[in-house]
Design an enzyme around this catalytic site. Structure first.
Site, PDB file in Angstrom:
ATOM      1  N   GLY A 133       0.841  -1.188   0.000  1.00 35.19           N
ATOM      2  CA  GLY A 133       0.000   0.000   0.000  1.00 35.19           C
ATOM      3  C   GLY A 133       0.876   1.238   0.000  1.00 35.19           C
ATOM      4  O   GLY A 133       1.533   1.539   0.997  1.00 35.19           O
ATOM      5  N   GLY A 141       0.520  11.577  11.145  1.00 33.71           N
ATOM      6  CA  GLY A 141       0.305  12.157   9.829  1.00 33.71           C
ATOM      7  C   GLY A 141       1.441  11.825   8.873  1.00 33.71           C
ATOM      8  O   GLY A 141       2.292  10.968   9.146  1.00 33.71           O
ATOM      9  N   LYS A 153      -5.240   3.207  19.512  1.00 34.21           N
ATOM     10  CA  LYS A 153      -5.190   4.224  18.458  1.00 34.21           C
ATOM     11  C   LYS A 153      -6.568   4.870  18.264  1.00 34.21           C
ATOM     12  O   LYS A 153      -6.676   6.090  18.045  1.00 34.21           O
ATOM     13  CB  LYS A 153      -4.726   3.599  17.143  1.00 34.21           C
ATOM     14  CG  LYS A 153      -4.752   4.544  15.928  1.00 34.21           C
ATOM     15  CD  LYS A 153      -3.946   5.818  16.159  1.00 34.21           C
ATOM     16  CE  LYS A 153      -3.626   6.568  14.876  1.00 34.21           C
ATOM     17  NZ  LYS A 153      -4.777   7.003  14.106  1.00 34.21           N
ATOM     18  N   HIS A 212      -6.960   7.264  21.062  1.00 29.53           N
ATOM     19  CA  HIS A 212      -6.085   8.407  20.746  1.00 29.53           C
ATOM     20  C   HIS A 212      -6.827   9.391  19.848  1.00 29.53           C
ATOM     21  O   HIS A 212      -6.833  10.603  20.082  1.00 29.53           O
ATOM     22  CB  HIS A 212      -4.815   7.906  20.053  1.00 29.53           C
ATOM     23  CG  HIS A 212      -4.017   8.968  19.339  1.00 29.53           C
ATOM     24  ND1 HIS A 212      -4.424   9.507  18.130  1.00 29.53           N
ATOM     25  CD2 HIS A 212      -2.861   9.589  19.641  1.00 29.53           C
ATOM     26  CE1 HIS A 212      -3.554  10.416  17.739  1.00 29.53           C
ATOM     27  NE2 HIS A 212      -2.591  10.482  18.636  1.00 29.53           N
ATOM     28  N   ASN A 213      -7.477   8.870  18.813  1.00 33.57           N
ATOM     29  CA  ASN A 213      -8.206   9.737  17.887  1.00 33.57           C
ATOM     30  C   ASN A 213      -9.412  10.386  18.556  1.00 33.57           C
ATOM     31  O   ASN A 213      -9.749  11.530  18.265  1.00 33.57           O
ATOM     32  CB  ASN A 213      -8.643   8.947  16.659  1.00 33.57           C
ATOM     33  CG  ASN A 213      -7.484   8.650  15.721  1.00 33.57           C
ATOM     34  OD1 ASN A 213      -6.323   8.628  16.135  1.00 33.57           O
ATOM     35  ND2 ASN A 213      -7.780   8.400  14.470  1.00 33.57           N
ATOM     36  N   LYS A 219     -13.613  10.619   9.834  1.00 36.48           N
ATOM     37  CA  LYS A 219     -13.336   9.333   9.184  1.00 36.48           C
ATOM     38  C   LYS A 219     -13.826   8.142   9.988  1.00 36.48           C
ATOM     39  O   LYS A 219     -13.615   7.005   9.594  1.00 36.48           O
ATOM     40  CB  LYS A 219     -11.829   9.205   8.913  1.00 36.48           C
ATOM     41  CG  LYS A 219     -11.340  10.185   7.850  1.00 36.48           C
ATOM     42  CD  LYS A 219      -9.893   9.931   7.479  1.00 36.48           C
ATOM     43  CE  LYS A 219      -9.453  10.825   6.332  1.00 36.48           C
ATOM     44  NZ  LYS A 219      -8.035  10.619   5.963  1.00 36.48           N
TER      45      LYS A 219
END
Length: 482
Positions: free
Chosen positions: A10, A130, A183, A186-187, A263
């Site tokens: 990817g 990022g 994670k 975290h978001n 998202k």
């Protein structure tokens, strides 16, 4: 001694940057992307480096040294399943698949179980930072099979962000889907802090009538702060300072449409908290705020119909308001971390993750989006009390909460007076007031539930479960349990 090669499947921007990071740290990279465009971009970037780019899954797997280590950097969901399915036609038992995308943790559990049955190892791995972080050092949150983690740790430790005093920003987050769960939270914390920052900006803009330039100067001062300083405050100052190069005047932020996208990770955090019975109102309301922002046409029409106060605060009081906003921001950031860590704690107990909470705070200190000066004392609090019930009651935070709470009240009151929607600032105040309340009105709630649905209630003065005939003269009866 050869460190072995490493596969990256990817090659979007994140995949390319992670691959370049791995190669720069001494590992040969075998990369795969089906489409010509991304594969060719990667070939150009990798020219002269220890790098092979393939567009065939079979060739990709053949070039990897067993036991193979394959990092997936593909879109979460069906795309991840498709690549995993293609890989398993060529991988061998003992090979390791690492999902570096923002996958939903139930999907990680499903994939881990299916791959384990075939003899493969699966690691769900959160990666934050990022595009730049991916290239120069992200915060990395792997979870799953510990033996597999040990085999990929040498690579992850090399490519992760480094703290000056605390090592590489990677740790084993726990069993099964722990990495992707951490994670996700975290978001969720990221959503909360960003919305609180936006509400502070909104009070400065609409309640005080300050310009983007003036607000930017305030945030620029706050970037140096030991209390609120961190990546999100830093980039807030940058965004507010940016001039509009299209209109050639004014500041860019004033020309950006006021609707925000998402998202899914913030929504998943809120949903999981409801499932586990953990209150995270600041984080949940940050998702609601984004949804409300998406109602732009309806809001424009409602603004013509529904009245709000036409009150501005005297600019002479600016310094007092700015000081109060600073303390409200500090307290709300603490509340965001407190809610997120409480959720991770409950998930670790419920799902048997075995997560080390101090380590989670440690690896968030650099590389990730929510890195801030607060994470050192958060780490120390959980080292001091590994089973800490809530960050706010630890001695290193309780004084801050008590000292800052009057200013948070002042800000929420000011926002209400001037018609500024303090969605998350208000939720934070209600969260703290609820958490510190020895007695909440749920006694009346239980009476109402028993009245219309015979749901029963417990008493303060005696043991047992009770039901009352609320509309007649019938006696209180002790229930056998519902």
């Amino acid at each position: 001694m050869s460190q072995g090669n490493f596969g990256v499947a990817g090659l979007g921007v994140m995949g390319q940057n992670v691959a370049l990071n791995i190669e720069r740290n001494g590992f040969q990279v075998i990369a795969y992307n089906r489409s010509d465009e991304n594969a060719n971009v990667m070939r150009a970037k990798a020219e002269g480096k220890n790098f092979i780019v393939t567009q065939s899954i079979e060739e990709f797997v053949k070039k990897l040294e067993p036991p193979r280590r394959v990092l997936l950097m593909v879109t979460a969901g069906k795309g991840t399943d498709a690549v995993i399915d293609a890989l398993t036609h060529y991988l061998q038992p003992g090979d390791i698949i690492i999902d570096g995308g923002n996958s939903h943790f139930p999907d990680t559990n499903r994939r881990a179980e299916a791959l384990h049955a075939k003899g493969y190892h699966f690691v769900g791995c959160g990666i934050s930072g990022g595009d730049e972080g991916a290239l120069w050092g992200p915060s990395i949150m792997p979870g799953g099979n510990y033996e597999a983690y040990e085999r990929i740790a040498p690579v992850l430790e090399k490519i992760a962000a480094k703290t000056k005093d605390d090592g590489a920003c990677v740790t084993y987050c726990g069993r099964t889907s722990a990495g992707h769960y951490v994670k996700m939270v975290h978001n969720g914390i990221e959503y909360g802090i960003m919305q609180v920052i936006c509400e502070v900006y909104d009070v400065l803009r609409n309640s005080l009538g300050l310009s983007a330039k003036e607000i930017g100067e305030i945030f620029q001062k706050w970037t140096k702060s030991q209390e609120v300083g961190g990546f999100l405050v830093d980039i807030t100052a940058v965004c507010l300072a940016k001039k509009d190069d299209q209109a050639k005047k004014g500041h860019l932020v004033d020309q950006i449409l006021d609707t925000a996208g998402q998202k899914g990770t913030g929504k998943w955090t809120a949903q999981s908290a409801l499932d586990l019975g953990v209150p995270i109102p600041t984080l949940s309301m940050s998702v609601e705020a984004r949804i409300l922002s998406g109602l732009k046409p309806l809001r424009v029409e409602a603004a013509k119909i529904l009245d709000g106060p036409e009150v501005k605060i005297d600019k002479k009081k600016k310094d007092d308001v700015v000081d109060a906003l600073y303390n409200a921001l500090h307290l709300s950031m603490i509340a965001c971390y407190a809610q997120g860590m409480a959720l991770i704690q409950e998930a670790s107990k419920t799902y048997d993750y075995g997560t080390n909470y101090a380590e989670v705070a440690r690896i968030w200190k650099e590389g990730c989006i929510i890195r801030s000066k607060l994470l050192d004392p958060i780490k120390e609090a959980f080292k001091d009390q590994p089973d800490l019930s809530n960050l706010m009651v630890h001695p290193s935070f309780s004084k801050i909460v008590n000292d800052s709470l009057p200013d948070l009240r002042k800000v929420v009151r000011l926002a209400a007076k001037t018609g500024v929607p303090a969605t998350c600032l208000g939720a934070t105040l209600a969260y703290i007031d609820s958490y510190r309340s020895e007695f909440l009105p749920a006694n009346l709630l239980q009476a109402l539930r028993d009245n219309f649905g015979a749901h029963t209630y417990k008493r303060l003065d005696r043991e047992g479960v009770f039901h009352s005939d609320w509309n007649g003269e019938g006696p209180v009866t002790e229930s056998s349990g519902h």
